[in-house]
Design a protein around this motif. Structure first.
Motif, PDB file in Angstrom:
ATOM      1  N   LEU A   1       0.264   9.237  -7.000  1.00 20.34           N
ATOM      2  CA  LEU A   1       0.818   7.886  -6.956  1.00 20.34           C
ATOM      3  C   LEU A   1       0.778   7.424  -5.503  1.00 20.34           C
ATOM      4  N   VAL A   2       0.013   6.360  -5.248  1.00 17.24           N
ATOM      5  CA  VAL A   2      -0.153   5.827  -3.896  1.00 17.24           C
ATOM      6  C   VAL A   2       0.755   4.617  -3.711  1.00 17.24           C
ATOM      7  N   LEU A   3       1.438   4.552  -2.565  1.00 18.48           N
ATOM      8  CA  LEU A   3       2.344   3.458  -2.236  1.00 18.48           C
ATOM      9  C   LEU A   3       1.777   2.627  -1.092  1.00 18.48           C
ATOM     10  N   SER A   4       1.948   1.304  -1.177  1.00 20.93           N
ATOM     11  CA  SER A   4       1.448   0.417  -0.136  1.00 20.93           C
ATOM     12  C   SER A   4       2.483  -0.651   0.166  1.00 20.93           C
ATOM     13  N   ALA A   5       2.540  -1.080   1.421  1.00 23.50           N
ATOM     14  CA  ALA A   5       3.488  -2.120   1.810  1.00 23.50           C
ATOM     15  C   ALA A   5       2.981  -3.509   1.433  1.00 23.50           C
ATOM     16  N   HIS A   6       1.660  -3.648   1.239  1.00 20.70           N
ATOM     17  CA  HIS A   6       1.074  -4.951   0.968  1.00 20.70           C
ATOM     18  C   HIS A   6       0.062  -4.843  -0.174  1.00 20.70           C
ATOM     19  N   VAL A   7      -0.261  -5.991  -0.768  1.00 18.78           N
ATOM     20  CA  VAL A   7      -1.271  -6.037  -1.817  1.00 18.78           C
ATOM     21  C   VAL A   7      -2.644  -5.828  -1.195  1.00 18.78           C
ATOM     22  N   GLU A   8      -3.282  -4.748  -1.557  1.00 17.84           N
ATOM     23  CA  GLU A   8      -4.649  -4.452  -1.118  1.00 17.84           C
ATOM     24  C   GLU A   8      -5.415  -4.035  -2.369  1.00 17.84           C
ATOM     25  N   ASP A   9      -5.846  -5.059  -3.140  1.00 20.30           N
ATOM     26  CA  ASP A   9      -6.374  -4.772  -4.466  1.00 20.30           C
ATOM     27  C   ASP A   9      -7.680  -3.985  -4.439  1.00 20.30           C
ATOM     28  N   GLY A  10      -8.418  -4.039  -3.323  1.00 18.29           N
ATOM     29  CA  GLY A  10      -9.628  -3.218  -3.224  1.00 18.29           C
ATOM     30  C   GLY A  10      -9.306  -1.741  -3.320  1.00 18.29           C
ATOM     31  N   TYR A  11      -8.169  -1.355  -2.751  1.00 17.98           N
ATOM     32  CA  TYR A  11      -7.734   0.035  -2.850  1.00 17.98           C
ATOM     33  C   TYR A  11      -7.417   0.397  -4.299  1.00 17.98           C
ATOM     34  N   ALA A  12      -6.783  -0.542  -5.007  1.00 10.78           N
ATOM     35  CA  ALA A  12      -6.435  -0.278  -6.409  1.00 10.78           C
ATOM     36  C   ALA A  12      -7.682  -0.056  -7.245  1.00 10.78           C
ATOM     37  N   VAL A  13      -8.684  -0.902  -7.049  1.00 13.97           N
ATOM     38  CA  VAL A  13      -9.928  -0.760  -7.806  1.00 13.97           C
ATOM     39  C   VAL A  13     -10.599   0.568  -7.474  1.00 13.97           C
ATOM     40  N   GLU A  14     -10.581   0.941  -6.204  1.00 12.39           N
ATOM     41  CA  GLU A  14     -11.180   2.213  -5.781  1.00 12.39           C
ATOM     42  C   GLU A  14     -10.485   3.386  -6.460  1.00 12.39           C
ATOM     43  N   LEU A  15      -9.172   3.360  -6.494  1.00 11.43           N
ATOM     44  CA  LEU A  15      -8.421   4.439  -7.131  1.00 11.43           C
ATOM     45  C   LEU A  15      -8.695   4.500  -8.627  1.00 11.43           C
TER      46      LEU A  15
END
Length: 212
Positions: free
Chosen positions: A80-94
């Motif tokens: 489970l990865v946590l982020s302070a900001h919306v970085e949807d490219g990271y979500a797609v990569e995961l």
């Protein structure tokens, strides 16, 4: 369930430990950077990892790199990865490898039940994607997006699928009957050209949603 944390903010790291222990998780360790995490991971053999997306020394994408490394060595290991900001490219990569993976904004930690439910879902091999990330993806789609063929209700159902909810939970959230939700999901599969039978159709529909 044995959890290993990687978070460089001391207060948030301690807060995560206390929160998870109260929720019944066994926190076996909490690292402040990627190097410390890898040492702990090898020694402690956790069941699931909670990772900040940005860690020392670079504060860029170290959490993603950790996730990629441990899942390459142990396929399907829950992260489970946590982020302070919306970085949807990271979500797609995961979500390219969409089993036992989650991506949540840190603000979501404040809702303890939602956060712990997401972690349990990920640990069980499911998906947990932050609703705000999904909303951002939806608002930035191109005009030629094939998902434009979906009805507003079908988009709602697919959005909840992307968050990681099963059919029963979707029924409750949208106040729909089980047959109605099943009908919407069947229509989503058809409109996205996912006609082959199999459990991976759900994953492929979510990936289509995320990638646009």
């Amino acid at each position: 369930m044995r959890v290993l944390i990687a978070e460089d903010d001391v207060l948030l790291r301690q807060g995560l430990v206390l929160l998870l222990e109260v929720e019944g998780f066994e926190v076996v360790g909490a690292a402040g950077d990627s190097a410390e995490f890898h040492v702990m991971f090898e020694e402690l053999k956790p069941d699931v990892a909670v990772l900040d997306v940005r860690l020392p020394p670079g504060h860029r994408r170290e959490g993603l790199d950790i996730a990629a490394r441990i899942r390459a060595e142990t396929p399907g290991f829950p992260v489970l990865v946590l982020s302070a900001h919306v970085e949807d490219g990271y979500a797609v990569e995961l979500l390219t490898d969409s089993h036992g993976i989650g991506y949540l904004l840190k603000d979501r930690i404040g809702d303890v039940s939602e956060f712990s439910d997401a972690l349990r879902r990920v640990a069980g091999g499911g998906v947990a994607l932050d609703p705000e990330v999904i909303a951002h993806l939806l608002n930035t789609r191109s005009r030629n997006d094939p998902l434009e063929n979906l009805s507003p209700r079908e988009k709602q159902v697919l959005s909840l699928m992307a968050e990681g909810h099963d059919n029963a939970r979707i029924c409750g959230l949208l106040e729909l009957s089980t047959p109605t939700v099943g009908k919407h999901i069947g229509s989503i599969f058809t409109k996205l050209g996912l006609t082959e039978e199999g459990s991976n159709r759900r994953v492929r529909a979510v990936l289509a949603y995320l990638r646009g």
